[in-house]
Write a protein that holds these residues in place. Structure first.
Motif, PDB file in Angstrom:
ATOM      1  N   LEU A  67     -81.357 -53.258  89.869  1.00 29.09           N
ATOM      2  CA  LEU A  67     -82.233 -52.398  89.081  1.00 29.09           C
ATOM      3  C   LEU A  67     -81.445 -51.292  88.386  1.00 29.09           C
ATOM      4  CD1 LEU A  67     -85.354 -52.047  91.396  1.00 29.09           C
ATOM      5  CD2 LEU A  67     -85.191 -53.287  89.226  1.00 29.09           C
ATOM      6  N   GLY A  68     -80.428 -50.776  89.060  1.00 31.83           N
ATOM      7  CA  GLY A  68     -79.570 -49.770  88.435  1.00 31.83           C
ATOM      8  C   GLY A  68     -78.835 -50.316  87.223  1.00 31.83           C
ATOM      9  N   VAL A  69     -78.278 -51.517  87.363  1.00 31.48           N
ATOM     10  CA  VAL A  69     -77.574 -52.147  86.242  1.00 31.48           C
ATOM     11  C   VAL A  69     -78.550 -52.459  85.113  1.00 31.48           C
ATOM     12  CG1 VAL A  69     -76.302 -54.216  85.533  1.00 31.48           C
ATOM     13  CG2 VAL A  69     -75.715 -53.061  87.665  1.00 31.48           C
ATOM     14  N   LEU A  70     -79.709 -52.998  85.460  1.00 30.31           N
ATOM     15  CA  LEU A  70     -80.717 -53.308  84.447  1.00 30.31           C
ATOM     16  C   LEU A  70     -81.174 -52.046  83.728  1.00 30.31           C
ATOM     17  CD1 LEU A  70     -82.538 -55.495  83.191  1.00 30.31           C
ATOM     18  CD2 LEU A  70     -84.209 -54.964  84.969  1.00 30.31           C
ATOM     19  N   GLY A  71     -81.386 -50.955  84.469  1.00 29.81           N
ATOM     20  CA  GLY A  71     -81.768 -49.692  83.852  1.00 29.81           C
ATOM     21  C   GLY A  71     -80.702 -49.171  82.920  1.00 29.81           C
ATOM     22  N   HIS A  72     -79.435 -49.292  83.319  1.00 24.71           N
ATOM     23  CA  HIS A  72     -78.334 -48.862  82.453  1.00 24.71           C
ATOM     24  C   HIS A  72     -78.312 -49.676  81.166  1.00 24.71           C
ATOM     25  CE1 HIS A  72     -74.380 -47.529  81.200  1.00 24.71           C
ATOM     26  NE2 HIS A  72     -74.012 -48.800  81.124  1.00 24.71           N
ATOM     27  N   TRP A  73     -78.452 -50.984  81.272  1.00 27.59           N
ATOM     28  CA  TRP A  73     -78.472 -51.829  80.076  1.00 27.59           C
ATOM     29  C   TRP A  73     -79.660 -51.496  79.180  1.00 27.59           C
ATOM     30  CZ3 TRP A  73     -77.331 -57.118  82.794  1.00 27.59           C
ATOM     31  CH2 TRP A  73     -75.963 -57.212  83.043  1.00 27.59           C
ATOM     32  N   LEU A  74     -80.816 -51.258  79.784  1.00 25.63           N
ATOM     33  CA  LEU A  74     -82.008 -50.944  79.001  1.00 25.63           C
ATOM     34  C   LEU A  74     -81.840 -49.630  78.246  1.00 25.63           C
ATOM     35  CD1 LEU A  74     -84.908 -51.704  78.254  1.00 25.63           C
ATOM     36  CD2 LEU A  74     -85.667 -50.429  80.259  1.00 25.63           C
ATOM     37  N   VAL A  75     -81.305 -48.613  78.910  1.00 30.41           N
ATOM     38  CA  VAL A  75     -81.081 -47.335  78.242  1.00 30.41           C
ATOM     39  C   VAL A  75     -80.083 -47.492  77.111  1.00 30.41           C
ATOM     40  CG1 VAL A  75     -80.069 -45.030  78.568  1.00 30.41           C
ATOM     41  CG2 VAL A  75     -81.738 -45.910  80.198  1.00 30.41           C
ATOM     42  N   ARG A  76     -79.005 -48.220  77.327  1.00 29.82           N
ATOM     43  CA  ARG A  76     -78.009 -48.424  76.286  1.00 29.82           C
ATOM     44  C   ARG A  76     -78.593 -49.218  75.116  1.00 29.82           C
ATOM     45  NH1 ARG A  76     -72.581 -51.445  77.810  1.00 29.82           N
ATOM     46  NH2 ARG A  76     -74.073 -53.141  77.914  1.00 29.82           N
ATOM     47  N   TRP A  77     -79.397 -50.255  75.420  1.00 26.58           N
ATOM     48  CA  TRP A  77     -80.003 -51.065  74.366  1.00 26.58           C
ATOM     49  C   TRP A  77     -80.965 -50.216  73.534  1.00 26.58           C
ATOM     50  CZ3 TRP A  77     -85.240 -52.545  73.887  1.00 26.58           C
ATOM     51  CH2 TRP A  77     -85.492 -53.461  72.873  1.00 26.58           C
ATOM     52  N   ARG A  78     -81.788 -49.408  74.203  1.00 23.02           N
ATOM     53  CA  ARG A  78     -82.736 -48.561  73.469  1.00 23.02           C
ATOM     54  C   ARG A  78     -82.014 -47.532  72.618  1.00 23.02           C
ATOM     55  NH1 ARG A  78     -87.278 -46.090  76.945  1.00 23.02           N
ATOM     56  NH2 ARG A  78     -87.999 -45.570  74.859  1.00 23.02           N
ATOM     57  N   ARG A  79     -80.923 -46.958  73.120  1.00 23.61           N
ATOM     58  CA  ARG A  79     -80.150 -45.988  72.344  1.00 23.61           C
ATOM     59  C   ARG A  79     -79.546 -46.642  71.112  1.00 23.61           C
ATOM     60  NH1 ARG A  79     -76.257 -43.961  76.044  1.00 23.61           N
ATOM     61  NH2 ARG A  79     -77.964 -42.737  76.897  1.00 23.61           N
ATOM     62  N   GLU A  80     -78.960 -47.826  71.286  1.00 20.13           N
ATOM     63  CA  GLU A  80     -78.365 -48.523  70.140  1.00 20.13           C
ATOM     64  C   GLU A  80     -79.432 -48.941  69.136  1.00 20.13           C
ATOM     65  OE1 GLU A  80     -76.179 -51.734  71.846  1.00 20.13           O
ATOM     66  OE2 GLU A  80     -74.582 -50.425  72.594  1.00 20.13           O
ATOM     67  N   ARG A  81     -80.571 -49.368  69.634  1.00 21.78           N
ATOM     68  CA  ARG A  81     -81.662 -49.771  68.740  1.00 21.78           C
ATOM     69  C   ARG A  81     -82.179 -48.574  67.959  1.00 21.78           C
ATOM     70  NH1 ARG A  81     -87.515 -50.971  69.791  1.00 21.78           N
ATOM     71  NH2 ARG A  81     -88.130 -52.314  68.077  1.00 21.78           N
ATOM     72  N   GLN A  83     -80.536 -45.870  67.207  1.00 27.08           N
ATOM     73  CA  GLN A  83     -79.524 -45.478  66.229  1.00 27.08           C
ATOM     74  C   GLN A  83     -79.496 -46.426  65.039  1.00 27.08           C
ATOM     75  OE1 GLN A  83     -75.894 -45.248  68.430  1.00 27.08           O
ATOM     76  NE2 GLN A  83     -76.346 -43.211  69.267  1.00 27.08           N
ATOM     77  N   SER A  84     -79.687 -47.719  65.288  1.00 29.41           N
ATOM     78  CA  SER A  84     -79.663 -48.673  64.179  1.00 29.41           C
ATOM     79  C   SER A  84     -80.895 -48.528  63.302  1.00 29.41           C
ATOM     80  CB  SER A  84     -79.536 -50.099  64.698  1.00 29.41           C
ATOM     81  OG  SER A  84     -80.721 -50.480  65.372  1.00 29.41           O
ATOM     82  N   LEU A  85     -82.040 -48.156  63.866  1.00 25.32           N
ATOM     83  CA  LEU A  85     -83.244 -47.933  63.069  1.00 25.32           C
ATOM     84  C   LEU A  85     -83.171 -46.637  62.292  1.00 25.32           C
ATOM     85  CD1 LEU A  85     -86.038 -49.104  65.554  1.00 25.32           C
ATOM     86  CD2 LEU A  85     -85.145 -50.322  63.567  1.00 25.32           C
ATOM     87  N   ALA A  86     -82.453 -45.646  62.815  1.00 23.77           N
ATOM     88  CA  ALA A  86     -82.368 -44.356  62.157  1.00 23.77           C
ATOM     89  C   ALA A  86     -81.361 -44.369  61.007  1.00 23.77           C
ATOM     90  CB  ALA A  86     -81.968 -43.281  63.175  1.00 23.77           C
ATOM     91  N   SER A  87     -80.349 -45.216  61.080  1.00 27.55           N
ATOM     92  CA  SER A  87     -79.342 -45.239  60.014  1.00 27.55           C
ATOM     93  C   SER A  87     -79.815 -46.170  58.901  1.00 27.55           C
ATOM     94  CB  SER A  87     -78.007 -45.717  60.573  1.00 27.55           C
ATOM     95  OG  SER A  87     -78.110 -47.041  61.052  1.00 27.55           O
ATOM     96  N   PRO A  88     -79.573 -45.792  57.630  1.00 28.62           N
ATOM     97  CA  PRO A  88     -80.009 -46.649  56.514  1.00 28.62           C
ATOM     98  C   PRO A  88     -79.185 -47.925  56.460  1.00 28.62           C
ATOM     99  CG  PRO A  88     -78.697 -44.783  55.720  1.00 28.62           C
ATOM    100  CD  PRO A  88     -78.911 -44.584  57.199  1.00 28.62           C
ATOM    101  N   PRO A  89     -79.777 -48.987  55.980  1.00 32.62           N
ATOM    102  CA  PRO A  89     -79.038 -50.261  55.903  1.00 32.62           C
ATOM    103  C   PRO A  89     -77.883 -50.143  54.900  1.00 32.62           C
ATOM    104  CG  PRO A  89     -81.153 -50.455  54.817  1.00 32.62           C
ATOM    105  CD  PRO A  89     -81.126 -49.102  55.476  1.00 32.62           C
ATOM    106  N   GLU A  90     -76.796 -50.830  55.229  1.00 29.57           N
ATOM    107  CA  GLU A  90     -75.635 -50.812  54.343  1.00 29.57           C
ATOM    108  C   GLU A  90     -75.864 -51.738  53.159  1.00 29.57           C
ATOM    109  OE1 GLU A  90     -72.006 -51.549  56.313  1.00 29.57           O
ATOM    110  OE2 GLU A  90     -72.492 -50.281  58.015  1.00 29.57           O
ATOM    111  N   ARG A  91     -75.449 -51.282  51.999  1.00 25.09           N
ATOM    112  CA  ARG A  91     -75.589 -52.118  50.799  1.00 25.09           C
ATOM    113  C   ARG A  91     -74.234 -52.716  50.460  1.00 25.09           C
ATOM    114  NH1 ARG A  91     -79.595 -49.113  46.636  1.00 25.09           N
ATOM    115  NH2 ARG A  91     -81.100 -48.436  48.164  1.00 25.09           N
ATOM    116  N   SER A  92     -74.241 -53.997  50.251  1.00 24.18           N
ATOM    117  CA  SER A  92     -72.995 -54.652  49.848  1.00 24.18           C
ATOM    118  C   SER A  92     -73.019 -54.831  48.330  1.00 24.18           C
ATOM    119  CB  SER A  92     -72.819 -55.985  50.572  1.00 24.18           C
ATOM    120  OG  SER A  92     -73.911 -56.831  50.274  1.00 24.18           O
ATOM    121  N   GLY A  93     -71.927 -54.609  47.742  1.00 22.26           N
ATOM    122  CA  GLY A  93     -71.956 -54.534  46.317  1.00 22.26           C
ATOM    123  C   GLY A  93     -71.235 -55.515  45.572  1.00 22.26           C
TER     124      GLY A  93
END
Length: 93
Positions: A67-81, A83-93
């Motif tokens: 449960l500790g490992v699962l909780g750590h992974w869940l917190v890390r996944w939510r943080r990364e998610r 951050q990815s939703l807050a940053s604007p998508p990159e445009r390739s040119g």
């Protein structure tokens, strides 16, 4: 260690500091030894009762660890998610 430097900065004489350090070490060693002895005695008294449940205790330790490992992974996944939703998508040119 910062304690001798702090004692010297406060103007505490070295002989007084050494005396207090020796007394503190003696108190610490006696108290830790007594706590270890008391814990060992209590454990030896409870061990026969605990042996009936040792399999369940082992399973509980494994589950709590998972449960500790699962909780750590869940917190890390939510943080990364987040951050990815807050940053604007990159445009390739």
């Amino acid at each position: 260690n910062a304690i001798p430097a702090a004692a010297g900065a406060m103007g505490i004489p070295a002989t007084f500091f050494i005396w207090i350090d020796v007394v503190g070490a003696a108190i610490w060693s006696v108290s830790v030894t007594f706590a270890g002895y008391t814990f060992g005695y209590a454990l030896s008294r409870w061990l026969p009762r605990i042996e009936r449940y040792e399999h369940w205790l082992a399973i509980g330790v494994v589950v709590v660890g998972m449960l500790g490992v699962l909780g750590h992974w869940l917190v890390r996944w939510r943080r990364e998610r987040r951050q990815s939703l807050a940053s604007p998508p990159e445009r390739s040119g």
